[in-house]
Design a protein around this motif. Sequence first.
Motif, short mmCIF file in Angstrom:
data_model
loop_
_atom_site.label_atom_id
_atom_site.label_comp_id
_atom_site.label_asym_id
_atom_site.label_seq_id
_atom_site.Cartn_x
_atom_site.Cartn_y
_atom_site.Cartn_z
N VAL A 1 20.78 54.83 60.37
CA VAL A 1 20.52 54.44 61.77
C VAL A 1 20.05 52.98 61.80
O VAL A 1 19.14 52.59 61.05
N PRO A 2 20.64 52.15 62.67
CA PRO A 2 20.25 50.73 62.71
C PRO A 2 18.82 50.55 63.20
O PRO A 2 18.39 51.24 64.14
N PRO A 3 18.05 49.64 62.60
CA PRO A 3 16.68 49.38 63.06
C PRO A 3 16.68 48.70 64.44
O PRO A 3 17.58 47.94 64.76
N ARG A 4 15.63 48.99 65.23
CA ARG A 4 15.57 48.42 66.59
C ARG A 4 14.44 47.43 66.74
O ARG A 4 14.35 46.71 67.73
N SER A 5 13.50 47.37 65.82
CA SER A 5 12.41 46.41 65.96
C SER A 5 11.83 46.11 64.59
O SER A 5 12.12 46.79 63.61
#
Length: 265
Positions: free
Chosen positions: A261-265
């Motif tokens: 899952v791509p990181p968001r922060s």
Amino acid sequence: MIPKTNPRILLTNDDGVHARGLKVLEAIARELSNDVWIVAPALEQSGAGRSLSLHAPLRIRQFDEKRFSVSGTPTDAVLIGVQDLVKGKKPDIILSGVNRGQNIAEDVTFSGTVAGAMQGMQLGIPSVALSQAYGFKKDDPIEWDTAQTFGAPILRRLFDLKWPEDVLININFPDAKVEDVTEVEVTRQGRRDQHILHGERRVDPRGEDYYWLAFKGLLSNPPEGVDLRAIYEGKISVTPLHMDLTHGETLGKLKRMLGGVPPRS
């Protein structure tokens, strides 16, 4: 496998259709076949790499039945040659060169000679880049006889080998007289420990600065088994190259760090 008897050979280069090295390459090819075609850039395209002429039309000039120039890059020349100019069956092999100067180490990434062979490889045709090193012996002429003497015998041996479709063969002849060449060495692509490309600042007659790109005559200290070392030692270097530039070790690390899952922060 490339036919041993009279293969159809397409020649190209990056030094231009009238270059001395292309004449040497034609002599090499005619030792192997009488079905030799030439489709080369109209003007010198050294350093063009795999560039394409996407914003200008390509003009073709025909010199005789099997000899053409293209107003573009080596990649353009091979593409148009295979697609349209070589009539009947497609070439059995593409030879690019003989370049005026070595194409070793990181040079291969911007070499128009290697790019011509790479385009042939991309089109599914076995392809070989050939270059004649010079400049290692001060003020001596280019040893074209070395490429011409050893070119056809090496290619004959390569014709017996079916190499993978995503591989091209990069041959560099050393800056040495025929009698001084010691051996053929199959090598890896090397990497210089010296930065030799630089921009020399000059001033034009109107007082404006401009830059001229050139290479410094600095030697590296490469390990055994790479193309740089072979050329320094007067050997013929033969290197299998391919287009996969992925770095395997870093790929694994990135998968562990960034996979999922791509990181968001």
